[in-house]
Motif scaffolding. Structure first.
Motif, PDB file in Angstrom:
ATOM      1  N   VAL A   1       0.867  -1.172   0.000  1.00 61.30           N
ATOM      2  CA  VAL A   1       0.000   0.000   0.000  1.00 61.30           C
ATOM      3  C   VAL A   1       0.906   1.224   0.000  1.00 61.30           C
ATOM      4  O   VAL A   1       1.666   1.450   0.944  1.00 61.30           O
ATOM      5  CB  VAL A   1      -0.932   0.018   1.233  1.00 61.30           C
ATOM      6  CG1 VAL A   1      -1.810   1.262   1.219  1.00 61.30           C
ATOM      7  CG2 VAL A   1      -1.788  -1.243   1.259  1.00 61.30           C
ATOM      8  N   LEU A   2       0.844   2.019  -1.075  1.00 57.42           N
ATOM      9  CA  LEU A   2       1.792   3.113  -1.258  1.00 57.42           C
ATOM     10  C   LEU A   2       1.058   4.431  -1.476  1.00 57.42           C
ATOM     11  O   LEU A   2       0.222   4.542  -2.387  1.00 57.42           O
ATOM     12  CB  LEU A   2       2.693   2.831  -2.471  1.00 57.42           C
ATOM     13  CG  LEU A   2       3.397   1.458  -2.495  1.00 57.42           C
ATOM     14  CD1 LEU A   2       4.117   1.262  -3.814  1.00 57.42           C
ATOM     15  CD2 LEU A   2       4.353   1.316  -1.322  1.00 57.42           C
ATOM     16  N   GLU A   3       1.345   5.404  -0.613  1.00 58.75           N
ATOM     17  CA  GLU A   3       0.777   6.733  -0.803  1.00 58.75           C
ATOM     18  C   GLU A   3       1.615   7.441  -1.860  1.00 58.75           C
ATOM     19  O   GLU A   3       2.832   7.579  -1.704  1.00 58.75           O
ATOM     20  CB  GLU A   3       0.775   7.519   0.509  1.00 58.75           C
ATOM     21  CG  GLU A   3       0.008   8.814   0.409  1.00 58.75           C
ATOM     22  CD  GLU A   3      -0.368   9.385   1.764  1.00 58.75           C
ATOM     23  OE1 GLU A   3      -1.077  10.403   1.774  1.00 58.75           O
ATOM     24  OE2 GLU A   3       0.032   8.823   2.800  1.00 58.75           O
ATOM     25  N   GLU A   4       0.974   7.876  -2.942  1.00 56.60           N
ATOM     26  CA  GLU A   4       1.714   8.350  -4.103  1.00 56.60           C
ATOM     27  C   GLU A   4       0.952   9.461  -4.823  1.00 56.60           C
ATOM     28  O   GLU A   4      -0.229   9.323  -5.125  1.00 56.60           O
ATOM     29  CB  GLU A   4       1.941   7.168  -5.069  1.00 56.60           C
ATOM     30  CG  GLU A   4       2.762   7.486  -6.275  1.00 56.60           C
ATOM     31  CD  GLU A   4       4.171   7.917  -5.934  1.00 56.60           C
ATOM     32  OE1 GLU A   4       4.478   9.096  -6.176  1.00 56.60           O
ATOM     33  OE2 GLU A   4       4.941   7.086  -5.412  1.00 56.60           O
ATOM     34  N   VAL A   5       1.647  10.568  -5.083  1.00 55.56           N
ATOM     35  CA  VAL A   5       1.042  11.666  -5.835  1.00 55.56           C
ATOM     36  C   VAL A   5       1.138  11.369  -7.336  1.00 55.56           C
ATOM     37  O   VAL A   5       0.167  11.485  -8.074  1.00 55.56           O
ATOM     38  CB  VAL A   5       1.723  13.009  -5.498  1.00 55.56           C
ATOM     39  CG1 VAL A   5       1.147  14.123  -6.371  1.00 55.56           C
ATOM     40  CG2 VAL A   5       1.552  13.329  -4.014  1.00 55.56           C
ATOM     41  N   HIS A   6       2.329  10.965  -7.792  1.00 54.57           N
ATOM     42  CA  HIS A   6       2.570  10.698  -9.219  1.00 54.57           C
ATOM     43  C   HIS A   6       2.406   9.200  -9.488  1.00 54.57           C
ATOM     44  O   HIS A   6       3.378   8.449  -9.592  1.00 54.57           O
ATOM     45  CB  HIS A   6       3.962  11.179  -9.615  1.00 54.57           C
ATOM     46  CG  HIS A   6       4.189  12.633  -9.297  1.00 54.57           C
ATOM     47  ND1 HIS A   6       3.510  13.646  -9.929  1.00 54.57           N
ATOM     48  CD2 HIS A   6       5.008  13.232  -8.385  1.00 54.57           C
ATOM     49  CE1 HIS A   6       3.893  14.814  -9.437  1.00 54.57           C
ATOM     50  NE2 HIS A   6       4.795  14.588  -8.496  1.00 54.57           N
ATOM     51  N   LYS A   7       1.166   8.775  -9.616  1.00 51.45           N
ATOM     52  CA  LYS A   7       0.872   7.348  -9.698  1.00 51.45           C
ATOM     53  C   LYS A   7       1.369   6.695 -10.995  1.00 51.45           C
ATOM     54  O   LYS A   7       1.837   5.554 -10.971  1.00 51.45           O
ATOM     55  CB  LYS A   7      -0.644   7.118  -9.581  1.00 51.45           C
ATOM     56  CG  LYS A   7      -1.232   7.445  -8.219  1.00 51.45           C
ATOM     57  CD  LYS A   7      -2.712   7.097  -8.234  1.00 51.45           C
ATOM     58  CE  LYS A   7      -3.382   7.498  -6.949  1.00 51.45           C
ATOM     59  NZ  LYS A   7      -4.825   7.179  -6.971  1.00 51.45           N
ATOM     60  N   THR A   8       1.241   7.407 -12.112  1.00 58.00           N
ATOM     61  CA  THR A   8       1.612   6.781 -13.387  1.00 58.00           C
ATOM     62  C   THR A   8       3.099   6.440 -13.437  1.00 58.00           C
ATOM     63  O   THR A   8       3.483   5.381 -13.938  1.00 58.00           O
ATOM     64  CB  THR A   8       1.236   7.678 -14.581  1.00 58.00           C
ATOM     65  OG1 THR A   8       1.759   8.991 -14.357  1.00 58.00           O
ATOM     66  CG2 THR A   8      -0.265   7.757 -14.752  1.00 58.00           C
ATOM     67  N   ARG A   9       3.924   7.335 -12.918  1.00 58.16           N
ATOM     68  CA  ARG A   9       5.371   7.066 -12.900  1.00 58.16           C
ATOM     69  C   ARG A   9       5.682   5.888 -11.975  1.00 58.16           C
ATOM     70  O   ARG A   9       6.521   5.046 -12.299  1.00 58.16           O
ATOM     71  CB  ARG A   9       6.136   8.321 -12.449  1.00 58.16           C
ATOM     72  CG  ARG A   9       6.217   9.395 -13.515  1.00 58.16           C
ATOM     73  CD  ARG A   9       7.114   8.945 -14.667  1.00 58.16           C
ATOM     74  NE  ARG A   9       6.817   9.686 -15.893  1.00 58.16           N
ATOM     75  CZ  ARG A   9       7.237   9.362 -17.084  1.00 58.16           C
ATOM     76  NH1 ARG A   9       7.965   8.272 -17.250  1.00 58.16           N
ATOM     77  NH2 ARG A   9       6.935  10.083 -18.148  1.00 58.16           N
ATOM     78  N   ARG A  10       5.010   5.860 -10.824  1.00 61.43           N
ATOM     79  CA  ARG A  10       5.231   4.733  -9.901  1.00 61.43           C
ATOM     80  C   ARG A  10       4.777   3.430 -10.568  1.00 61.43           C
ATOM     81  O   ARG A  10       5.444   2.403 -10.433  1.00 61.43           O
ATOM     82  CB  ARG A  10       4.472   4.983  -8.601  1.00 61.43           C
ATOM     83  CG  ARG A  10       4.533   3.823  -7.608  1.00 61.43           C
ATOM     84  CD  ARG A  10       5.967   3.471  -7.200  1.00 61.43           C
ATOM     85  NE  ARG A  10       6.524   4.413  -6.269  1.00 61.43           N
ATOM     86  CZ  ARG A  10       6.558   4.245  -4.946  1.00 61.43           C
ATOM     87  NH1 ARG A  10       6.075   3.148  -4.416  1.00 61.43           N
ATOM     88  NH2 ARG A  10       7.099   5.154  -4.169  1.00 61.43           N
ATOM     89  N   LEU A  11       3.641   3.456 -11.262  1.00 60.38           N
ATOM     90  CA  LEU A  11       3.149   2.264 -11.956  1.00 60.38           C
ATOM     91  C   LEU A  11       4.167   1.766 -12.967  1.00 60.38           C
ATOM     92  O   LEU A  11       4.459   0.565 -13.030  1.00 60.38           O
ATOM     93  CB  LEU A  11       1.831   2.576 -12.665  1.00 60.38           C
ATOM     94  CG  LEU A  11       1.306   1.490 -13.608  1.00 60.38           C
ATOM     95  CD1 LEU A  11       0.933   0.232 -12.836  1.00 60.38           C
ATOM     96  CD2 LEU A  11       0.108   1.991 -14.411  1.00 60.38           C
TER      97      LEU A  11
END
Length: 635
Positions: free
Chosen positions: A212-222
């Motif tokens: 479970v990851l709190e992330e603003v820039h989701k697409t880059r993390r994906l």
């Protein structure tokens, strides 16, 4: 044949999976049974094998029409007779299917729960030689469940028709409260010596790492997750538009991806599924319409780009990863905006009685029904068009339809592809007379007879394009001929559909006589609020993710999973603390003889890298345990 011979002969398996054999033995003993088996656990064999071992027909109740059709096709491929009855079929088609179940050699009858509200269907079931009632997705019968479907409340009427026939209820996800409710709603019977009717396969997935990851820039993390993990994966998003936008992004980054949602035609969906299953594409970006009945064991990751509605839904979708029992990842990405959206959706999911009444009024106008008319009529239903025409909020509209279902004003089925069908409504002799009198249609009728000989006996599926090619006609001329034959009442012609079906169960009512159960709405809101709170609690980084999920489903797990994000952080902290303790011990020994400069002190330590050693020294100085004088450190 024994159950082992049946398993080998029809399914080519040499042994049962865990829990399957125990469930099957209980069913064969004639006992009511509830089986909880996680996604991919082989639930269907639990009713298919015992049904094949007994005389008679097994009736399977399931809300998933696509899955229903898929299972019927799989059974046919194994040489097993099966039929399905669902929304969109004509009264005559249903009649023929039910006749075949009574007088033919059908072994499995698949029904949507809405069909059990029909007195004719129930009466015909009374005359069938039923050996088992299998209730799939059984959590739908419980208002405590995450996917309560009111038509399921009619399943228990089957017990009145065949009191001695056992029930097998199957689900992948259910809390303890839901398990109890399923048994009560289906009026389970226990022998005096029987301790329980419930078989539960552990919800623990030792190979599946929940992150479970709190992330603003989701697409880059994906993108990082996909490239780091490799292998086949599913990415779940909130709506159809996002499936396409995210797919374009992944393709631009060199990832072989495709999108999937319920708005695609059945051929499109089938092709995308097949491309993904055969690894021609790596990632499928989908709404929650994707996954039911998809048997792919080598999924290495499932990523949720948005918060799911409940932990039950999340567990089921995340559980599509790692069915081959090799390492896999279930990743949930979220940020503060997602939490706010979830809470807003909670409010939208519970319209007022006034709003529900207004939406029902719009439905009557949309389908041009007069007051007092429409009972048992079915229509293709385009939700997007309906909401656009009357300026309605889609989520609120969907919720209103569910409450109207609960009070049995209407039912709405899922989107399903039903091919075009035709059937001759006259005898062969009368047809010949018609051909003589209508020479212009004679050749066309002969083409139909050559291509679809069985059309005298049952509704025959066909493709207009194939018929046009065989008749050497244009598509327009083919459709014109079909419509002429229907006008002359020679055939019944039903064009294909790929839309959800909305059926009015009662005549259209005016707003004064439309009864909506306000108390039920309040109860459902309380239940869904608790589910949302449980999901928000799951996001907190205060315990092992697996342990949290198991606790939610009533399963106590003492040990940590060791592979979720919480456990990995705890392991890292433990390693750092262990390393720090060793550095402190070495440092104490080094300074026991004489003060040392920073360079000399760091150089004489053995544990950790330079950065770790300096960090420990700074912490000791800050806490006053290490002192500094004229550039040298001492205790």
């Amino acid at each position: 044949m024994s159950i082992y011979e049946i398993l080998q002969h029809y399914w080519r398996y040499s042994h049962f999976r865990p829990l399957q054999e125990e469930v099957i033995e209980q069913v064969l003993a004639g006992e009511d049974t509830l089986a909880l088996m996680p996604t991919g656990g082989g639930k269907s064999l639990c009713f298919q094998v015992p049904a094949m071992a007994m005389d008679g027909i097994c009736i399977v109740v399931t809300p998933l029409i696509a899955l229903m059709k898929d299972q019927v096709e799989h059974l046919h491929a194994k040489g097993i007779e099966a039929v399905a009855i669902f929304s969109g079929m004509t009264k005559r088609e249903v009649d023929i299917a039910l006749d075949n179940c009574i007088y033919g050699k059908i072994k499995f009858l698949y029904l949507s729960p809405e069909r059990l509200m029909n007195e004719l269907v129930r009466e015909r079931i009374r005359y069938m030689k039923v050996n088992l009632f299998a209730v799939d997705e059984a959590h739908c019968i419980s208002q405590w469940g995450y996917d309560f479907r009111p038509p399921y409340l009619h399943v228990v009427t089957l017990r009145e028709l065949h009191p001695q026939v056992p029930f097998l209820a199957l689900t992948a996800t259910a809390t303890l409260k839901v398990m109890v409710d399923i048994q009560e709603k289906l009026q389970f019977r226990l022998r005096s010596d029987q301790r329980s009717a419930v078989f539960v396969k552990s919800f623990f997935r030792p190979n599946l790492a929940y992150l479970v990851l709190e992330e603003v820039h989701k697409t880059r993390r994906l993108l990082g997750i996909i490239k780091k993990t490799g292998g086949s994966g599913i990415v779940y998003v909130r709506n159809r538009r996002e499936t396409q936008e995210l797919t374009r992004f992944l393709l631009s980054e060199g990832v072989k991806a495709d999108f999937y949602h319920a708005g695609l035609t059945t051929p499109e969906r089938s092709k995308k599924q097949e491309d993904w299953k055969k690894n021609r594409i790596q990632v499928i970006v989908a709404t929650n319409a994707f996954g039911m009945g998809i048997d792919k064991s080598d999924v290495r990751f499932v990523v949720h780009m948005d918060l799911p509605d409940s932990l039950e839904a999340y567990y089921q979708e995340a559980g599509r990863a790692g069915r081959d029992e090799k390492s896999a990842y279930a990743v949930l990405l979220f940020n503060e905006a997602d939490k706010l959206r979830l809470l807003k959706n909670l409010e939208l999911s519970f319209p007022t009685v006034k709003e529900i009444t207004q939406i029902y009024y719009h439905l009557g106008n949309y389908f041009q029904l007069a007051y007092g008319a429409g009972q048992n009529l079915s229509f293709d239903f385009d939700l997007a068009d309906f909401c656009h025409r009357y300026q309605l909020e889609p989520l609120k509209t969907i919720s209103a339809l569910k409450f109207l279902e609960r009070d049995e004003w209407l039912t709405v089925s899922e989107s399903v592809y039903i091919p075009s069908r035709l059937r001759f409504e006259v005898s062969a002799q009368d047809l010949y007379s018609f051909q003589v009198a209508h020479a212009n249609l004679d050749g066309f009728i002969k083409t139909i007879l050559r291509a679809y000989g069985g059309a005298f006996d049952y509704y025959t599926p066909f493709r207009e394009a194939d018929l046009a090619r065989k008749a050497a006609l244009s598509m327009a001329d083919t459709l014109n001929c079909l419509q002429q034959l229907e006008r002359y009442q020679i055939i019944t012609y039903i064009p294909q559909t790929d839309k959800p079906q909305l059926q009015f169960l009662r005549p259209r009512s005016d707003s004064q006589h439309l009864s909506v159960n306000r108390q039920h709405i309040l109860e459902r809101k309380q239940i869904v609020t608790e589910q949302v709170e449980a999901l928000l609690n799951y996001l907190k980084p205060d315990d092992c993710r697996s342990r949290k999920l198991l606790a939610y489903f009533g399963e106590q797990q003492k040990q940590l999973c060791g592979i979720c994000d919480y456990c990995l952080r705890q392991n890292k902290k433990s390693r750092l603390q262990e390393s720090a303790n060793k550095i402190i011990a070495e440092l104490t020994a080094a300074l026991a003889h004489a003060p040392l400069s920073l360079d000399d002190l760091v150089a004489c330590l053995q544990t950790g890298d330079e950065q770790e050693r300096i960090s420990v020294i700074r912490d000791l100085v800050d806490s006053g345990k290490l002192k500094l004088n004229q550039g040298k450190y001492y205790l």
